[in-house]
Design a protein around this motif. Structure first.
Motif, PDB file in Angstrom:
ATOM      1  N   LEU A  35     -47.072  24.054  47.473  1.00 39.42           N
ATOM      2  CA  LEU A  35     -48.389  24.670  47.402  1.00 39.42           C
ATOM      3  C   LEU A  35     -48.342  25.880  46.483  1.00 39.42           C
ATOM      4  O   LEU A  35     -47.431  26.698  46.554  1.00 39.42           O
ATOM      5  CB  LEU A  35     -48.851  25.118  48.790  1.00 39.42           C
ATOM      6  N   THR A  36     -49.341  25.985  45.611  1.00 39.61           N
ATOM      7  CA  THR A  36     -49.514  27.177  44.791  1.00 39.61           C
ATOM      8  C   THR A  36     -50.827  27.825  45.204  1.00 39.61           C
ATOM      9  O   THR A  36     -51.822  27.130  45.428  1.00 39.61           O
ATOM     10  CB  THR A  36     -49.564  26.841  43.287  1.00 39.61           C
ATOM     11  N   PRO A  37     -50.860  29.139  45.343  1.00 43.75           N
ATOM     12  CA  PRO A  37     -52.090  29.793  45.774  1.00 43.75           C
ATOM     13  C   PRO A  37     -53.191  29.624  44.731  1.00 43.75           C
ATOM     14  O   PRO A  37     -52.933  29.603  43.535  1.00 43.75           O
ATOM     15  CB  PRO A  37     -51.700  31.251  45.952  1.00 43.75           C
ATOM     16  N   ASN A  38     -54.401  29.512  45.196  1.00 41.46           N
ATOM     17  CA  ASN A  38     -55.544  29.329  44.323  1.00 41.46           C
ATOM     18  C   ASN A  38     -56.183  30.691  44.041  1.00 41.46           C
ATOM     19  O   ASN A  38     -57.358  30.887  44.259  1.00 41.46           O
ATOM     20  CB  ASN A  38     -56.537  28.371  44.966  1.00 41.46           C
ATOM     21  N   ARG A  39     -55.351  31.622  43.572  1.00 39.85           N
ATOM     22  CA  ARG A  39     -55.788  32.961  43.209  1.00 39.85           C
ATOM     23  C   ARG A  39     -55.363  33.233  41.783  1.00 39.85           C
ATOM     24  O   ARG A  39     -54.729  32.409  41.136  1.00 39.85           O
ATOM     25  CB  ARG A  39     -55.167  33.994  44.146  1.00 39.85           C
ATOM     26  N   PHE A  40     -55.677  34.428  41.291  1.00 46.28           N
ATOM     27  CA  PHE A  40     -55.433  34.739  39.881  1.00 46.28           C
ATOM     28  C   PHE A  40     -53.956  34.729  39.509  1.00 46.28           C
ATOM     29  O   PHE A  40     -53.540  33.989  38.650  1.00 46.28           O
ATOM     30  CB  PHE A  40     -56.068  36.074  39.504  1.00 46.28           C
ATOM     31  N   THR A  41     -53.153  35.532  40.127  1.00 46.30           N
ATOM     32  CA  THR A  41     -51.744  35.583  39.739  1.00 46.30           C
ATOM     33  C   THR A  41     -50.962  34.537  40.522  1.00 46.30           C
ATOM     34  O   THR A  41     -50.221  34.847  41.437  1.00 46.30           O
ATOM     35  CB  THR A  41     -51.147  36.975  39.988  1.00 46.30           C
ATOM     36  N   MET A  66     -42.109  30.589  34.459  1.00 45.11           N
ATOM     37  CA  MET A  66     -41.540  31.851  34.921  1.00 45.11           C
ATOM     38  C   MET A  66     -40.119  31.687  35.453  1.00 45.11           C
ATOM     39  O   MET A  66     -39.278  32.566  35.244  1.00 45.11           O
ATOM     40  CB  MET A  66     -42.425  32.465  36.005  1.00 45.11           C
ATOM     41  N   ASN A  67     -39.812  30.594  36.147  1.00 42.50           N
ATOM     42  CA  ASN A  67     -38.466  30.444  36.693  1.00 42.50           C
ATOM     43  C   ASN A  67     -37.438  30.232  35.587  1.00 42.50           C
ATOM     44  O   ASN A  67     -36.328  30.744  35.661  1.00 42.50           O
ATOM     45  CB  ASN A  67     -38.409  29.340  37.743  1.00 42.50           C
ATOM     46  N   VAL A  68     -37.795  29.515  34.534  1.00 38.97           N
ATOM     47  CA  VAL A  68     -36.870  29.330  33.412  1.00 38.97           C
ATOM     48  C   VAL A  68     -36.674  30.646  32.670  1.00 38.97           C
ATOM     49  O   VAL A  68     -35.542  31.015  32.330  1.00 38.97           O
ATOM     50  CB  VAL A  68     -37.397  28.226  32.466  1.00 38.97           C
ATOM     51  N   ALA A  69     -37.770  31.378  32.452  1.00 42.33           N
ATOM     52  CA  ALA A  69     -37.665  32.665  31.761  1.00 42.33           C
ATOM     53  C   ALA A  69     -36.830  33.662  32.562  1.00 42.33           C
ATOM     54  O   ALA A  69     -36.014  34.399  31.993  1.00 42.33           O
ATOM     55  CB  ALA A  69     -39.054  33.231  31.496  1.00 42.33           C
ATOM     56  N   ALA A  70     -37.009  33.685  33.875  1.00 42.12           N
ATOM     57  CA  ALA A  70     -36.241  34.610  34.713  1.00 42.12           C
ATOM     58  C   ALA A  70     -34.749  34.281  34.669  1.00 42.12           C
ATOM     59  O   ALA A  70     -33.913  35.183  34.568  1.00 42.12           O
ATOM     60  CB  ALA A  70     -36.748  34.569  36.147  1.00 42.12           C
ATOM     61  N   GLU A 115     -46.733  36.525  50.717  1.00 47.01           N
ATOM     62  CA  GLU A 115     -47.313  35.190  50.537  1.00 47.01           C
ATOM     63  C   GLU A 115     -47.002  34.266  51.717  1.00 47.01           C
ATOM     64  O   GLU A 115     -47.871  33.504  52.150  1.00 47.01           O
ATOM     65  CB  GLU A 115     -46.804  34.572  49.237  1.00 47.01           C
ATOM     66  N   ILE A 116     -45.798  34.340  52.246  1.00 40.65           N
ATOM     67  CA  ILE A 116     -45.471  33.524  53.418  1.00 40.65           C
ATOM     68  C   ILE A 116     -46.281  34.002  54.626  1.00 40.65           C
ATOM     69  O   ILE A 116     -46.739  33.197  55.438  1.00 40.65           O
ATOM     70  CB  ILE A 116     -43.959  33.521  53.690  1.00 40.65           C
ATOM     71  N   GLY A 117     -46.510  35.299  54.726  1.00 46.75           N
ATOM     72  CA  GLY A 117     -47.353  35.829  55.799  1.00 46.75           C
ATOM     73  C   GLY A 117     -48.793  35.345  55.682  1.00 46.75           C
ATOM     74  O   GLY A 117     -49.408  34.949  56.676  1.00 46.75           O
ATOM     75  N   LEU A 118     -49.344  35.361  54.475  1.00 50.51           N
ATOM     76  CA  LEU A 118     -50.701  34.844  54.272  1.00 50.51           C
ATOM     77  C   LEU A 118     -50.785  33.357  54.583  1.00 50.51           C
ATOM     78  O   LEU A 118     -51.752  32.885  55.190  1.00 50.51           O
ATOM     79  CB  LEU A 118     -51.144  35.090  52.820  1.00 50.51           C
ATOM     80  N   PHE A 119     -49.758  32.620  54.187  1.00 46.62           N
ATOM     81  CA  PHE A 119     -49.737  31.179  54.450  1.00 46.62           C
ATOM     82  C   PHE A 119     -49.684  30.888  55.947  1.00 46.62           C
ATOM     83  O   PHE A 119     -50.451  30.057  56.446  1.00 46.62           O
ATOM     84  CB  PHE A 119     -48.541  30.538  53.740  1.00 46.62           C
TER      85      PHE A 119
END
Length: 132
Positions: A35-41, A66-70, A115-119
């Motif tokens: 799941l990816t959040p449906n928010r801006f960032t 982002m994971n490859v860049a990190a 994010e885990i708390g919001l989920f």
């Protein structure tokens, strides 16, 4: 402490309802959900992988670019720091690798917890509406 969700038909329906309600984008499978959040960032994702005890282990990760860049920046920073330490420049690794890495790591862990708390809050909210 590892956060888990029990695998049940009710939880699978709630996970699908989170997607159809517009809170998250992604998919829910039998042995994994993403799941990816449906928010801006939304450059991160929640992954639930089925373990041996029939529970989903929640993981927090960055999305594809982002994971490859990190990982590339981490490898480049370690390599550059080793070279600078061999040369004798001690300040370069501290200011250009260790401090930015600690800032990124702390921000990632805070974002993971949030994010885990919001989920889990949304999941519990849907559980409560099922009983009402």
């Amino acid at each position: 402490m590892r956060r888990t969700i029990t695998k049940s038909d009710k939880n699978l329906k709630i996970l699908n309802k989170l997607i159809t309600s517009g809170f998250y984008n992604g998919y829910v499978g039998v042995d994994k959900f993403e799941l990816t959040p449906n928010r801006f960032t939304n450059n991160h994702r929640l992954i639930g992988v089925l373990n041996d005890s029939e529970n989903y282990d929640l993981k927090f990760d960055l999305k594809f670019p982002m994971n490859v860049a990190a990982k590339l920046l981490l490898g480049f920073g370690i390599l550059t720091s080793i070279i600078m330490l061999i040369i004798g420049n001690w300040l370069f690794p501290i200011f250009f690798f260790i401090i930015p890495f600690l800032i990124f790591y702390i921000a990632f862990k805070v974002n993971e917890k949030k994010e885990i708390g919001l989920f889990t809050d949304k999941l519990l909210e849907f559980h409560k509406t099922e009983f009402d």
